[in-house]
Design a protein around this motif. Structure first.
Motif, mmCIF file in Angstrom:
data_model
loop_
_atom_site.group_PDB
_atom_site.id
_atom_site.type_symbol
_atom_site.label_atom_id
_atom_site.label_comp_id
_atom_site.label_asym_id
_atom_site.label_seq_id
_atom_site.Cartn_x
_atom_site.Cartn_y
_atom_site.Cartn_z
ATOM 1 N N ASP A 151 0.829 -1.206 0.000
ATOM 2 C CA ASP A 151 0.000 0.000 0.000
ATOM 3 C C ASP A 151 0.864 1.258 0.000
ATOM 4 O O ASP A 151 0.616 2.210 -0.748
ATOM 5 C CB ASP A 151 -0.918 0.030 1.243
ATOM 6 C CG ASP A 151 -1.944 -1.103 1.244
ATOM 7 O OD1 ASP A 151 -2.128 -1.743 0.190
ATOM 8 O OD2 ASP A 151 -2.544 -1.345 2.308
ATOM 9 N N ALA A 152 1.877 1.278 0.866
ATOM 10 C CA ALA A 152 2.735 2.460 0.983
ATOM 11 C C ALA A 152 3.562 2.663 -0.284
ATOM 12 O O ALA A 152 3.779 3.797 -0.712
ATOM 13 C CB ALA A 152 3.647 2.325 2.201
ATOM 14 N N ARG A 153 4.011 1.573 -0.893
ATOM 15 C CA ARG A 153 4.803 1.717 -2.122
ATOM 16 C C ARG A 153 3.962 2.328 -3.238
ATOM 17 O O ARG A 153 4.439 3.177 -3.996
ATOM 18 C CB ARG A 153 5.374 0.358 -2.555
ATOM 19 C CG ARG A 153 6.617 -0.033 -1.771
ATOM 20 C CD ARG A 153 7.384 -1.141 -2.472
ATOM 21 N NE ARG A 153 6.659 -2.404 -2.430
ATOM 22 C CZ ARG A 153 6.785 -3.318 -1.465
ATOM 23 N NH1 ARG A 153 7.621 -3.109 -0.462
ATOM 24 N NH2 ARG A 153 6.101 -4.427 -1.504
ATOM 25 N N PHE A 154 2.702 1.905 -3.339
ATOM 26 C CA PHE A 154 1.848 2.492 -4.381
ATOM 27 C C PHE A 154 1.541 3.959 -4.055
ATOM 28 O O PHE A 154 1.579 4.828 -4.934
ATOM 29 C CB PHE A 154 0.552 1.685 -4.555
ATOM 30 C CG PHE A 154 -0.307 2.201 -5.685
ATOM 31 C CD1 PHE A 154 0.139 2.117 -7.004
ATOM 32 C CD2 PHE A 154 -1.547 2.779 -5.442
ATOM 33 C CE1 PHE A 154 -0.642 2.610 -8.052
ATOM 34 C CE2 PHE A 154 -2.335 3.270 -6.489
ATOM 35 C CZ PHE A 154 -1.874 3.186 -7.798
ATOM 36 N N ALA A 155 1.248 4.237 -2.788
ATOM 37 C CA ALA A 155 0.966 5.626 -2.382
ATOM 38 C C ALA A 155 2.149 6.535 -2.713
ATOM 39 O O ALA A 155 1.990 7.628 -3.257
ATOM 40 C CB ALA A 155 0.643 5.688 -0.886
ATOM 41 N N LYS A 156 3.342 6.072 -2.394
ATOM 42 C CA LYS A 156 4.561 6.856 -2.652
ATOM 43 C C LYS A 156 4.757 7.065 -4.157
ATOM 44 O O LYS A 156 5.130 8.156 -4.601
ATOM 45 C CB LYS A 156 5.730 6.099 -2.037
ATOM 46 C CG LYS A 156 6.996 6.882 -1.820
ATOM 47 C CD LYS A 156 6.843 7.946 -0.765
ATOM 48 C CE LYS A 156 7.734 7.715 0.441
ATOM 49 N NZ LYS A 156 7.702 8.826 1.413
ATOM 50 N N PRO A 160 11.167 5.423 -6.618
ATOM 51 C CA PRO A 160 9.889 5.070 -5.963
ATOM 52 C C PRO A 160 8.782 4.657 -6.926
ATOM 53 O O PRO A 160 7.970 3.791 -6.584
ATOM 54 C CB PRO A 160 9.511 6.345 -5.192
ATOM 55 C CG PRO A 160 10.388 7.433 -5.719
ATOM 56 C CD PRO A 160 11.607 6.789 -6.273
ATOM 57 N N ILE A 161 8.718 5.232 -8.107
ATOM 58 C CA ILE A 161 7.650 4.826 -9.031
ATOM 59 C C ILE A 161 7.901 3.409 -9.541
ATOM 60 O O ILE A 161 6.969 2.603 -9.646
ATOM 61 C CB ILE A 161 7.470 5.832 -10.197
ATOM 62 C CG1 ILE A 161 7.080 7.219 -9.654
ATOM 63 C CG2 ILE A 161 6.391 5.337 -11.165
ATOM 64 C CD1 ILE A 161 6.834 8.275 -10.726
#
Ligand SMILES: [Ca+2]
Lengths: 200, 200
Positions: free
Chosen positions: A133-138, A174-175
């Motif tokens: 979740d955090a990786r997608f949010a970032k 990050p993307i």
């Protein structure tokens, strides 16, 4: 039930809500697409929540978009104390991290303890970027600005002398981790933009 | 998976995301708590999502806060075409409703059909305010401005010659339906404010 909430606890919540109004006066390096003014961190947070929802097809299958929206809703509140740090600026990352950690403690510390714990934990998960979740949010948080810059002739990249290598590091990493399809779409356009403007 | 998304469908999504940037330039009657400027509808949407989350203890037990956040995230997008209508202004409600319905058709119509249907349906549920989620979302949407006005000596109430009877109708009715505890808290403060200022 129609009864007013317990006064002390309720005024604590309202105090936090009043404090968060200040995020509307924290301005970022990026501009509105119209170019008229800089974007503030509150409206930015709103916009990237829309991005996350609309682009949810680019998230890994185990990502909960509801949790992503929660993270993005609160991710910039620390900037009320710590300010916005343009991602391509020369900053002391350790000092910035300490400053944001202190901001999170103070600001989320304005909440009743249960919600403090919930907000702090979601914010830390976002910052650490090591859950799906955090990786997608970032990834979504980093995707909006370059899309806007590409749509406005490079936007603020020229003002800050940003290079493709910097973007690859601060945006690409990050993307690629959180939404690799978005990077596959972005990369050729960045290549074209920087190939035609970098030497001018 | 690292493959870029299908170009046509993806540029449709990005077109919608660019269009929604315009909500940052739709200004409301209400001001920031600092008083420095009017609030825009994008940052307002962000702020009332925080309100909904922090005040979720005031929602009926069957309310899903995730769905409330989704509704509040998109509820004002129609204002890109239809503008913000101050709730105490003299307006033709039927005309406003038709304008907003057309705005929803055009704006959500920019999305791929599946997401168009999802957004349109959530927006219509919010507008109709006859599900528990929508009633709470609507209550929170109406709660923020009077709280801000009470915190700033009446804020914009005096500018618009707003009366307690108008507030009871346009704010009290939806808050009592969706979050009666919030109204029980608000009402005595409104009484005090208007008792001391209305005759000046
Ligand atoms: Ca940020």
């Amino acid at each position: 039930n129609g009864h007013p909430p317990a006064e002390t606890e309720f005024s604590i919540r309202l105090g936090f809500l009043a404090e968060t109004d200040k995020l509307k006066s924290v301005y970022r390096a990026s501009r509105l697409l119209s170019g008229h003014r800089r974007e503030n961190s509150a409206e930015h947070s709103w916009h990237i929540m829309i991005f996350a929802w609309i682009l949810s097809g680019q998230a890994a299958p185990d990502v909960s978009i509801d949790r992503v929206l929660q993270m993005l809703l609160l991710h910039d509140i620390v900037e009320i104390d710590a300010g916005d740090h343009p991602i391509h600026g020369q900053v002391d990352h350790a000092a910035q991290e300490a400053e944001e950690q202190a901001a999170a403690e103070r600001l989320f510390g304005l909440l009743p303890s249960e919600q403090k714990a919930e907000f702090l934990s979601l914010w830390q998960e976002f910052e650490a970027a090591d859950s799906p979740d955090a990786r997608f949010a970032k990834a979504v948080d980093r995707f909006q600005a370059p899309v806007g810059n590409l749509a406005t002739d490079g936007g603020t990249w020229a003002d800050y002398n940003v290079t493709l290598a910097q973007i690859d590091q601060r945006v690409g990493v990050p993307i690629r981790r959180g939404a690799p399809g978005l990077w596959a779409w972005l990369k050729p356009q960045l290549d074209t933009y920087f190939a035609t403007t970098v030497s001018t």
